[in-house]
Design an enzyme around this catalytic site. Structure first.
Site, PDB file in Angstrom:
ATOM      1  N   HIS A  69      84.987  36.439  37.566  1.00 53.57           N
ATOM      2  CA  HIS A  69      86.253  37.179  37.463  1.00 53.57           C
ATOM      3  C   HIS A  69      86.045  38.651  37.820  1.00 53.57           C
ATOM      4  O   HIS A  69      86.640  39.537  37.195  1.00 53.57           O
ATOM      5  CB  HIS A  69      86.831  37.074  36.037  1.00 53.57           C
ATOM      6  CG  HIS A  69      87.422  35.729  35.742  1.00 53.57           C
ATOM      7  ND1 HIS A  69      88.578  35.280  36.312  1.00 53.57           N
ATOM      8  CD2 HIS A  69      86.996  34.706  34.948  1.00 53.57           C
ATOM      9  CE1 HIS A  69      88.860  34.057  35.875  1.00 53.57           C
ATOM     10  NE2 HIS A  69      87.907  33.681  35.059  1.00 53.57           N
TER      11      HIS A  69
ATOM     12  N   ASP B 209      83.188  34.506  31.166  1.00 53.71           N
ATOM     13  CA  ASP B 209      83.768  33.168  31.249  1.00 53.71           C
ATOM     14  C   ASP B 209      83.859  32.673  32.685  1.00 53.71           C
ATOM     15  O   ASP B 209      83.827  33.453  33.642  1.00 53.71           O
ATOM     16  CB  ASP B 209      85.172  33.183  30.641  1.00 53.71           C
ATOM     17  CG  ASP B 209      86.073  34.191  31.335  1.00 53.71           C
ATOM     18  OD1 ASP B 209      85.582  35.308  31.637  1.00 53.71           O
ATOM     19  OD2 ASP B 209      87.245  33.889  31.594  1.00 53.71           O
ATOM     20  N   GLU B 210      83.968  31.370  32.811  1.00 45.48           N
ATOM     21  CA  GLU B 210      84.315  30.696  34.062  1.00 45.48           C
ATOM     22  C   GLU B 210      83.493  31.168  35.259  1.00 45.48           C
ATOM     23  O   GLU B 210      84.036  31.595  36.275  1.00 45.48           O
ATOM     24  CB  GLU B 210      85.813  30.880  34.360  1.00 45.48           C
ATOM     25  CG  GLU B 210      86.696  30.231  33.302  1.00 45.48           C
ATOM     26  CD  GLU B 210      88.172  30.199  33.707  1.00 45.48           C
ATOM     27  OE1 GLU B 210      88.820  29.185  33.483  1.00 45.48           O
ATOM     28  OE2 GLU B 210      88.651  31.212  34.260  1.00 45.48           O
ATOM     29  N   VAL B 211      82.175  31.093  35.131  1.00 39.32           N
ATOM     30  CA  VAL B 211      81.310  31.438  36.257  1.00 39.32           C
ATOM     31  C   VAL B 211      81.122  30.201  37.129  1.00 39.32           C
ATOM     32  O   VAL B 211      80.523  29.221  36.699  1.00 39.32           O
ATOM     33  CB  VAL B 211      79.948  31.957  35.747  1.00 39.32           C
ATOM     34  CG1 VAL B 211      79.003  32.172  36.926  1.00 39.32           C
ATOM     35  CG2 VAL B 211      80.142  33.238  34.956  1.00 39.32           C
TER      36      VAL B 211
ATOM     37  N   GLU C 270      81.245  30.952  26.784  1.00 34.72           N
ATOM     38  CA  GLU C 270      80.220  30.541  27.752  1.00 34.72           C
ATOM     39  C   GLU C 270      78.927  31.343  27.607  1.00 34.72           C
ATOM     40  O   GLU C 270      77.886  30.913  28.093  1.00 34.72           O
ATOM     41  CB  GLU C 270      80.729  30.723  29.188  1.00 34.72           C
ATOM     42  CG  GLU C 270      81.704  29.649  29.641  1.00 34.72           C
ATOM     43  CD  GLU C 270      83.125  30.117  29.539  1.00 34.72           C
ATOM     44  OE1 GLU C 270      83.395  30.933  28.624  1.00 34.72           O
ATOM     45  OE2 GLU C 270      83.962  29.690  30.351  1.00 34.72           O
TER      46      GLU C 270
END
Lengths: 686, 686
Positions: free
Chosen positions: B238, B301-303, B353
């Site tokens: 992000h 988050d969300e890698v 995460e």
């Protein structure tokens, strides 16, 4: 709105998208008013459309969506009466061009452009376009009919903060008004800081006043929007708030207090003392510097001479100077003040009571009492402004104000049911045709007036808008614009457009009704309220009101004019014109069903002890009107003759609501319901 | 709301009038937060009641209406996690007393006092009082259940200006939230000025960012309201908006652009270069000074590891350091960042995460993926915050969020009809009972989260409020508060109260629908919209949206939860519980009549080419549901058996609206209509 002086519809449209851009050119484009007006276009377009347009301004760019050409510079500050406001706007497929000779014209034209941006304006001519926003092709050449197009705004009875003033200026600029006449002092409060006479606000404002920095800020804000600010300091009457700080200005020994209640107060400024004129010379000198406009309003209205007549000292002064009466004494006062105002390089404006044979011709007369004094003053050689017929606080409908024209014999005031509003019902005023062309030119324009005994920051906008837009059109647009139906169509659209400026005529009244609903659902109260109107005229100004009375009752949260009731009345007319259309009947019945249902739903809130309790009679009134209306529609649709007693019984039941106010309200569907009943065949009516 | 920890109803009431005054005493009364909170009471009371109360504050005064005692000073700046928020409020006939040990308690108690001021609160006990406003007698002792009660607010997908942030802080303070977690960077924009790295905003923000002066202003504003500001700079994913200005932070050679569309972007920060850590050391050092709070959020988050996995250089680095996979590489990155954050005297917060065995225990875990990782992190010794189940952008009803408790196994997500919202429907997460008391203490509280792909300044408030108030109660009030019916009663009242703060959840959506109505009347569209809800979950996040897509369709102007539909459903349950009450039937029928009438009225607007055209199927859907519902009521009221085919035909007609979304909408009365049909006696159903 206001409708332009010349308009030609084209084909095609200009689509608004995220690539929207503006180019500016011409010597006048560097004027700050133009630059700021151009910058405002982007956030305003974004608000109107929700399309995320971002600022994109080119100098002399060829490919811009909107190109603005301002030929000449005009560095005159402040804005002068009669400054050129002419502009042309040409919108075609994919491009718009706004041209003006002077910066002020561009400021006006930008508003016209923004108002023309509508959802789907392109649809009719470009069916393949995607839904969105556009401005339909058009060519406009535009200029105002009158040079003085104002709003007189009282900030004494209830103080209005800088935020309210700026919001009002935004709205005024949008409808091309160009004068804010700021009524800054009255019995209930002195609202401007004086550095020379600090006790004016210290003892005369309850702490509610504008600092000089705020005044300058507002003046700058107004200038950016092409609006002049004319200050008014009302004297020698309506001046009680001067006296607590400076009792020596008064007739008696004092001490004085500012007024809390309303009406005409007895306390006057003493016109016989030289110290009064020394004070006013200093004060007016200070204010003349603070307010850059060329005009300076000294009030002069509603002088109750009792205090002067009861003072042996003043009576002796009058005898000495051979003044026949208080009017002559006020004329003397006015002449002294006029000299002071002139000395400080201003032109004096006053309400029409100041008209007196010896008054210098340079003084401008603002008539609040009717066309008679307007034309009389013009005949005597004074420049004049009309305010009679434009009093927004009287709660009259837009159609009434729209019918008032400074150059025409006024219509009678609308039936105010038991109101007896004498100011609005005058003897025949003569005719403007009696004036010579030169005298006619002395009619500069007009001003709407808003007195705020019963308005405060919360409901102010609802008292100004949208009716002020109709008055603005009267001042700007050709005299021939008189079609009320067309006006209302456009007024509805204009009202919605104005809300994008952040005006609160809708949202704040909703919040106020939400407050009244307490824990009950507010939607039924909104629907119920939609067919009500506050009583007209000044009949609410009973002694029970003072400026500490909370304005939190239903009447305070009700718009001056019910759009729903107006549309209902129009639909009844359509329906009653033979042949009767069942579709009209269905729509009318649906409206009556919804209102009756709302009356049922709100009844508990009105019945329990609450701020709504005093308005309880409305429930039965609406209930009865809806019931009778639906019965009438049933009879009319069936085409049968009504039951023998039905008509008389029904007319009797609704008669009170047709003839009379219900508490603080009028129910403006009542006359239409009466018409429906009367149209039913058969039935004896006594 | 939020409900206090202890409450006892008294008799009598405190009347609010123009004489309202406050006295303050105690060593803590001089704290600026107390002084400012006290000053705010006057304008807020005036807005709530329209009573012109004016500021009247005494020191140690005996006769004041509200006396506030703050025992102790507390000069700790910034506000710390766990600062004492306890207060007591005692309202009796004619007097109120608010006492707190610390300034923060007084800030909280003032909100409780203001919320208790209601129209006629006195009526039941004091029938002789005149209608107005009062606070009923009560004794409250109150303190929060959790110390961390936050809102995580994304300002990257759509920029939210200082005005929106302050308005949100006002609302948060009113419902006693105490952390604004400001999500300041994401793929779509970098929103804070860095003086060390000016290209972050120059190339990464489209010019939409906060200056450091604005940040400081907001932090001060939040402190006055008892709210901590925790900044988040999301990394290493992000993070696309860092790269246009500083491509060396990225994996590839660049050039980079900020994202316009949504979803998880492939561009990551390169965790293998030492230059990355030098950059982040400097940057975090600068931000650590700008943001005084003790906590610093690094996202995490969300890698999506694709870019790392495809880079031979990064793969070589991983082999050299024996990292098994990208998760291990991210853990290495997190440990490096944690050292930097600690060096600058902050504690690191990250999304769940980042939980990895080697993560220092000082790091705080914020779980967005569910209770499982929340409790797991606590078990590992981390302090934790819950956000799963509190995602406001998913458009779930308040009742769902209210049922989520950091200490309880969560309920399943509400039926989202074809949504398949996987994040919200997890495998059983274990149980908080497995945690030791010390581990349970690590559960600090929670944060609602608002992601703004489909929200902007115009409709933000409607996405936050009133549901955020229900979540605030979950964080503040006793665990035993679980009655949904009681919650909704109070939520409705709280929502109205919040509007006095200037929140726009009602007014802005109305303006948006007014925009959609174009020249047609807007009232029918408002009524029509009142029974709609946007689809739930992320199914609208299709590829068609980017941050330049105007959010000006009906779904954008529709509240997440339909109050009218909820009330309708509840009434259907009441009606169907034998014996059937004709009054219920009348109310239900009236609602269906109004909605059906609105559908007729709005049909032309949906049929003509407009922004509403895509939603045209709603018209037939509502029309059908209302018709079938009214038929069912007629059958039920008559008690007769329905015609043979009627039931099957009706169920088939409404089935699509019960089972499926209609475009971007759910029609939440459909299941209740189905129940009405099924309750009709007779009729064969296949």
């Amino acid at each position: 709105m206001p409708w332009p002086s010349s308009i030609a519809i084209g084909t095609g449209a200009l689509t608004i998208d995220t690539d929207f851009s503006i180019s500016t050119s011409g010597a006048g484009a560097s004027d700050p008013r133009v630059r700021i007006a151009v910058e405002r276009v982007f956030p305003r377009l974004a608000r109107q459309t929700a399309i995320p347009v971002v600022k994109h301004i080119e100098k002399n760019g060829a490919g811009a969506t909107l190109s603005i050409v301002v030929e000449s510079k005009d560095h005159r500050a402040p804005q002068q009466l009669g400054d050129d406001e002419t502009y042309s706007l040409q919108i075609s497929n994919g491009h718009a061009r706004l041209s003006a000779d002077k910066p002020l014209g561009a400021v006006r034209g930008v508003e016209t452009f923004l108002q023309l941006v509508q959802q789907n304006a392109a649809t009719s001519t470009a069916p393949s376009s995607t839904p969105g926003f556009s401005a339909a092709a058009i060519t406009i050449h535009d200029q105002p009919r009158f040079a003085w197009r104002g709003l007189s705004l009282d900030v004494s009875r209830h103080f209005l903060g800088v935020e309210e003033i700026k919001r009002t200026l935004d709205g005024m600029s949008a409808v091309k008004l160009n004068v804010l006449h700021w009524h800054l002092s009255d019995d209930q409060g002195f609202r401007v800081q004086s550095k020379r006479f600090q006790r004016l606000t210290e003892y005369g404002s309850d702490g509610l006043y504008y600092t000089q920095a705020q005044i300058r800020d507002v003046i700058g804000y107004a200038r950016e929007r092409g609006i002049r600010i004319v200050p008014e300091f009302d004297m020698p009457g309506h001046a009680a708030s001067w006296l607590p700080g400076y009792p020596r200005l008064g007739v008696g020994p004092g001490p004085y207090e500012i007024a809390r209640g309303y009406g005409i107060l007895a306390h006057l400024i003493d016109p016989t003392k030289e110290s009064t004129y020394r004070f006013l010379d200093t004060f007016i000198g200070e204010m003349a510097k603070l307010f850059p406009d060329q005009y300076f309003h000294i009030g002069g209205d509603e002088v109750d001479p009792k205090e002067w007549n009861n003072s042996p000292r003043i009576q002796a002064f009058m005898r000495k100077h051979h003044f026949a009466d208080a009017k002559a004494l006020q004329a003397y006062f006015n002449q002294r003040i006029e000299k002071i105002v002139s000395k400080h390089h201003k032109r004096m404006v006053g309400w029409d009571e100041i008209l007196y044979p010896d008054l210098p011709k340079s003084a401008i007369i603002q008539s609040w009492r009717g066309q008679k004094s307007l034309w009389e003053a013009a005949r005597q050689g004074h420049q004049v402004i009309l305010s009679a017929g434009y009093y927004l606080d009287l709660m009259f409908p837009a159609s009434y104000h729209y019918a008032i024209d400074p150059m025409k014999i006024p219509p009678p005031a609308p039936n105010a049911r038991e109101e007896g509003e004498s100011e609005q019902a005058q003897p025949p005023p003569g005719s403007p045709a009696d004036l010579t062309p030169d005298q006619q030119k002395l009619i500069l324009g007009g001003e709407a007036a808003m007195w705020v005994e019963l308005a405060d920051p919360e409901n102010l906008d609802s008292r100004l808008w949208p009716r002020l837009a109709a008055i603005a059109e009267r001042f700007w647009s050709p005299e021939s614009m008189t079609d009320t139906v067309f006006m209302y169509q456009r007024l509805t659209a204009t009202n919605r457009w104005l809300e994008w400026l952040g005006l609160t005529q809708r949202s704040n009244l909703e919040l106020m009704r939400q407050r009244l609903a307490g824990t009950a659902p507010y939607a039924p109260l909104d629907i119920f309220d939609s067919l009500l109107e506050p009583v007209k005229g000044y009949s609410r100004h009973a002694e029970k009101y003072s400026n500490s009375t909370p304005l939190n009752h239903l009447v305070d949260a009700t718009p001056p004019e019910s759009e729903a009731a107006r549309i209902f009345r129009e639909r009844v007319q359509t329906y009653l014109s033979a042949p009767k259309d069942q579709r009209d009947s269905r729509v009318l019945r649906y409206a009556l069903t919804i209102w009756a249902g709302a009356a049922v739903a709100v009844r508990p809130t009105f019945t329990n002890e609450s701020l709504l309790t005093a308005d309880k009679p409305l429930i039965d009134a609406v209930d009865t009107l809806c019931r009778v209306g639906r019965d009438a529609l049933t009879n009319l649709d069936s085409g049968k003759t009504a039951a023998p007693d039905w008509k008389q019984t029904s007319l009797t039941a609704i008669d009170p609501y047709v003839q009379h106010r219900v508490g603080d309200f009028l129910i403006q569907i009542a006359p239409a319901i009466q018409q429906l009943v009367q149209a039913v065949p058969g039935g004896q009516v006594q």
